[in-house]
Design a protein around this motif. Structure first.
Motif, PDB file in Angstrom:
ATOM      1  N   ASP A   1     -94.297-113.629 -15.676  1.00 54.93           N
ATOM      2  CA  ASP A   1     -93.263-114.821 -16.373  1.00 54.93           C
ATOM      3  C   ASP A   1     -92.735-115.413 -15.656  1.00 54.93           C
ATOM      4  OD1 ASP A   1     -93.582-114.255 -19.216  1.00 54.93           O
ATOM      5  OD2 ASP A   1     -91.770-113.876 -19.567  1.00 54.93           O
ATOM      6  N   VAL A   2     -92.273-114.968 -14.278  1.00 55.33           N
ATOM      7  CA  VAL A   2     -91.722-115.788 -13.408  1.00 55.33           C
ATOM      8  C   VAL A   2     -92.599-115.954 -12.232  1.00 55.33           C
ATOM      9  CG1 VAL A   2     -90.280-114.820 -10.858  1.00 55.33           C
ATOM     10  CG2 VAL A   2     -89.483-113.776 -13.550  1.00 55.33           C
ATOM     11  N   LEU A   3     -93.840-115.280 -12.109  1.00 51.85           N
ATOM     12  CA  LEU A   3     -95.119-115.841 -11.421  1.00 51.85           C
ATOM     13  C   LEU A   3     -95.397-116.746 -11.700  1.00 51.85           C
ATOM     14  CD1 LEU A   3     -96.340-112.700 -10.307  1.00 51.85           C
ATOM     15  CD2 LEU A   3     -94.819-113.831  -8.132  1.00 51.85           C
ATOM     16  N   ARG A   4     -95.325-117.080 -13.307  1.00 56.31           N
ATOM     17  CA  ARG A   4     -96.167-118.123 -14.108  1.00 56.31           C
ATOM     18  C   ARG A   4     -95.452-119.225 -13.729  1.00 56.31           C
ATOM     19  NH1 ARG A   4     -97.894-114.976 -17.746  1.00 56.31           N
ATOM     20  NH2 ARG A   4     -95.867-114.785 -18.953  1.00 56.31           N
ATOM     21  N   GLU A   5     -93.689-119.341 -13.507  1.00 55.33           N
ATOM     22  CA  GLU A   5     -93.142-120.624 -12.920  1.00 55.33           C
ATOM     23  C   GLU A   5     -93.286-120.812 -11.490  1.00 55.33           C
ATOM     24  OE1 GLU A   5     -89.399-120.343 -14.185  1.00 55.33           O
ATOM     25  OE2 GLU A   5     -90.209-120.317 -16.990  1.00 55.33           O
ATOM     26  N   PRO A  49     -95.053-119.121  -8.678  1.00 55.87           N
ATOM     27  CA  PRO A  49     -96.498-118.160  -8.258  1.00 55.87           C
ATOM     28  C   PRO A  49     -96.012-117.572  -6.853  1.00 55.87           C
ATOM     29  CG  PRO A  49     -97.154-120.299  -8.961  1.00 55.87           C
ATOM     30  CD  PRO A  49     -95.945-120.158  -8.774  1.00 55.87           C
ATOM     31  N   ALA A  50     -95.424-117.957  -5.574  1.00 58.99           N
ATOM     32  CA  ALA A  50     -94.930-117.401  -4.675  1.00 58.99           C
ATOM     33  C   ALA A  50     -93.417-116.985  -3.900  1.00 58.99           C
ATOM     34  CB  ALA A  50     -95.181-118.745  -3.153  1.00 58.99           C
ATOM     35  N   ASN A  51     -93.273-116.341  -5.756  1.00 52.56           N
ATOM     36  CA  ASN A  51     -91.855-115.382  -5.504  1.00 52.56           C
ATOM     37  C   ASN A  51     -92.427-114.578  -4.939  1.00 52.56           C
ATOM     38  OD1 ASN A  51     -89.636-113.927  -6.247  1.00 52.56           O
ATOM     39  ND2 ASN A  51     -89.050-115.445  -7.330  1.00 52.56           N
ATOM     40  N   GLN A  52     -92.092-114.032  -3.938  1.00 54.63           N
ATOM     41  CA  GLN A  52     -92.227-112.641  -3.137  1.00 54.63           C
ATOM     42  C   GLN A  52     -91.330-111.431  -3.653  1.00 54.63           C
ATOM     43  OE1 GLN A  52     -91.867-112.919   0.978  1.00 54.63           O
ATOM     44  NE2 GLN A  52     -91.403-110.726   1.490  1.00 54.63           N
ATOM     45  N   ASP A  53     -90.447-111.532  -4.438  1.00 56.29           N
ATOM     46  CA  ASP A  53     -89.549-109.986  -5.138  1.00 56.29           C
ATOM     47  C   ASP A  53     -90.208-109.885  -6.057  1.00 56.29           C
ATOM     48  OD1 ASP A  53     -88.254-110.197  -2.966  1.00 56.29           O
ATOM     49  OD2 ASP A  53     -86.016-111.831  -4.069  1.00 56.29           O
ATOM     50  N   ALA A  54     -90.713-110.845  -7.351  1.00 57.28           N
ATOM     51  CA  ALA A  54     -91.291-111.008  -8.677  1.00 57.28           C
ATOM     52  C   ALA A  54     -92.344-110.121  -8.371  1.00 57.28           C
ATOM     53  CB  ALA A  54     -91.480-112.512  -9.251  1.00 57.28           C
ATOM     54  N   PHE A  55     -93.201-111.042  -6.929  1.00 54.76           N
ATOM     55  CA  PHE A  55     -94.688-110.230  -6.756  1.00 54.76           C
ATOM     56  C   PHE A  55     -95.123-109.143  -6.313  1.00 54.76           C
ATOM     57  CE2 PHE A  55     -98.787-110.140  -4.714  1.00 54.76           C
ATOM     58  CZ  PHE A  55     -99.657-111.551  -5.092  1.00 54.76           C
ATOM     59  N   ARG A  56     -93.591-108.335  -4.747  1.00 57.11           N
ATOM     60  CA  ARG A  56     -93.921-107.073  -5.260  1.00 57.11           C
ATOM     61  C   ARG A  56     -93.144-105.811  -5.870  1.00 57.11           C
ATOM     62  NH1 ARG A  56     -90.179-107.528  -1.222  1.00 57.11           N
ATOM     63  NH2 ARG A  56     -88.632-107.264  -3.229  1.00 57.11           N
ATOM     64  N   ASP A  57     -92.381-106.423  -6.503  1.00 49.77           N
ATOM     65  CA  ASP A  57     -91.238-106.022  -8.087  1.00 49.77           C
ATOM     66  C   ASP A  57     -93.206-105.523  -9.057  1.00 49.77           C
ATOM     67  OD1 ASP A  57     -89.805-105.361  -6.233  1.00 49.77           O
ATOM     68  OD2 ASP A  57     -88.137-106.618  -7.769  1.00 49.77           O
ATOM     69  N   LEU A  58     -93.663-106.054  -9.467  1.00 49.85           N
ATOM     70  CA  LEU A  58     -95.230-106.429 -10.143  1.00 49.85           C
ATOM     71  C   LEU A  58     -95.973-104.673  -9.953  1.00 49.85           C
ATOM     72  CD1 LEU A  58     -96.249-106.913 -12.920  1.00 49.85           C
ATOM     73  CD2 LEU A  58     -97.109-108.715 -11.455  1.00 49.85           C
ATOM     74  N   VAL A 118     -86.231-112.513 -11.981  1.00 54.51           N
ATOM     75  CA  VAL A 118     -86.425-110.726 -11.082  1.00 54.51           C
ATOM     76  C   VAL A 118     -85.381-109.939 -11.531  1.00 54.51           C
ATOM     77  CG1 VAL A 118     -86.622-109.906  -8.958  1.00 54.51           C
ATOM     78  CG2 VAL A 118     -87.704-111.960  -9.448  1.00 54.51           C
ATOM     79  N   ASP A 119     -84.705-109.897 -11.279  1.00 51.73           N
ATOM     80  CA  ASP A 119     -83.026-109.046 -11.912  1.00 51.73           C
ATOM     81  C   ASP A 119     -83.320-108.898 -13.155  1.00 51.73           C
ATOM     82  OD1 ASP A 119     -81.850-109.688  -8.967  1.00 51.73           O
ATOM     83  OD2 ASP A 119     -80.680-111.175  -9.806  1.00 51.73           O
ATOM     84  N   MET A 120     -83.684-109.200 -13.812  1.00 55.65           N
ATOM     85  CA  MET A 120     -83.828-108.861 -15.531  1.00 55.65           C
ATOM     86  C   MET A 120     -84.601-107.653 -15.374  1.00 55.65           C
ATOM     87  SD  MET A 120     -82.930-108.089 -18.323  1.00 55.65           S
ATOM     88  CE  MET A 120     -82.390-110.106 -19.030  1.00 55.65           C
ATOM     89  N   GLY A 121     -86.064-107.960 -14.466  1.00 49.15           N
ATOM     90  CA  GLY A 121     -87.131-107.403 -14.502  1.00 49.15           C
ATOM     91  C   GLY A 121     -86.688-105.821 -13.885  1.00 49.15           C
ATOM     92  N   VAL A 122     -86.203-106.200 -12.781  1.00 49.10           N
ATOM     93  CA  VAL A 122     -85.353-104.948 -11.957  1.00 49.10           C
ATOM     94  C   VAL A 122     -84.747-103.943 -12.753  1.00 49.10           C
ATOM     95  CG1 VAL A 122     -83.814-103.852 -10.280  1.00 49.10           C
ATOM     96  CG2 VAL A 122     -85.754-105.915 -10.047  1.00 49.10           C
TER      97      VAL A 122
END
Length: 107
Positions: free
Chosen positions: A23-27, A29-38, A2-6
């Motif tokens: 990619d994070v969400l495929r692994e 699916p409930a990663n709130q930070d990745a979901f929000r940032d995407l 997620v930090d790399m995405g940021v």
């Protein structure tokens, strides 16, 4: 990851950031930070329909997270969808038990 995405987003490499968050969400699916940032990156790319769909999912998965309610209203506004009434402000809970005003739209 997620930090790399940021970092990619901050560098203006938005397409790469989107891929990283996906990619994070495929692994996780409930990663709130990745979901929000995407969701936020999609909005910044003016992909409003995709943003709206993701924000709606976000309000269902993470109803306590005000950013999803806010970006939902922003996406509807950007698409000119006012049929359900104008964007409204309401109190939204935050993760640290404080509340703040956030914009939302009622379809």
């Amino acid at each position: 990851m997620v930090d790399m995405g940021v970092a990619l987003n901050r560098l203006g490499r938005k397409d790469e950031a989107v891929k990283m968050y996906q990619d994070v969400l495929r692994e996780e699916p409930a990663n709130q930070d990745a979901f929000r940032d995407l969701t936020m990156v999609l909005y910044s790319q003016k992909k409003y329909e995709e943003t709206l769909n993701r924000a709606i999912s976000g309000t269902q998965l993470f109803p306590q997270e005000p950013e999803f309610w806010s970006i939902k209203g922003d996406a509807l506004y950007a698409m000119g969808r006012f049929a359900g009434g104008p964007a409204v402000w309401r109190w939204c809970p935050t993760t640290d038990r404080r509340r703040r005003w956030c914009r939302t739209s009622r379809p």
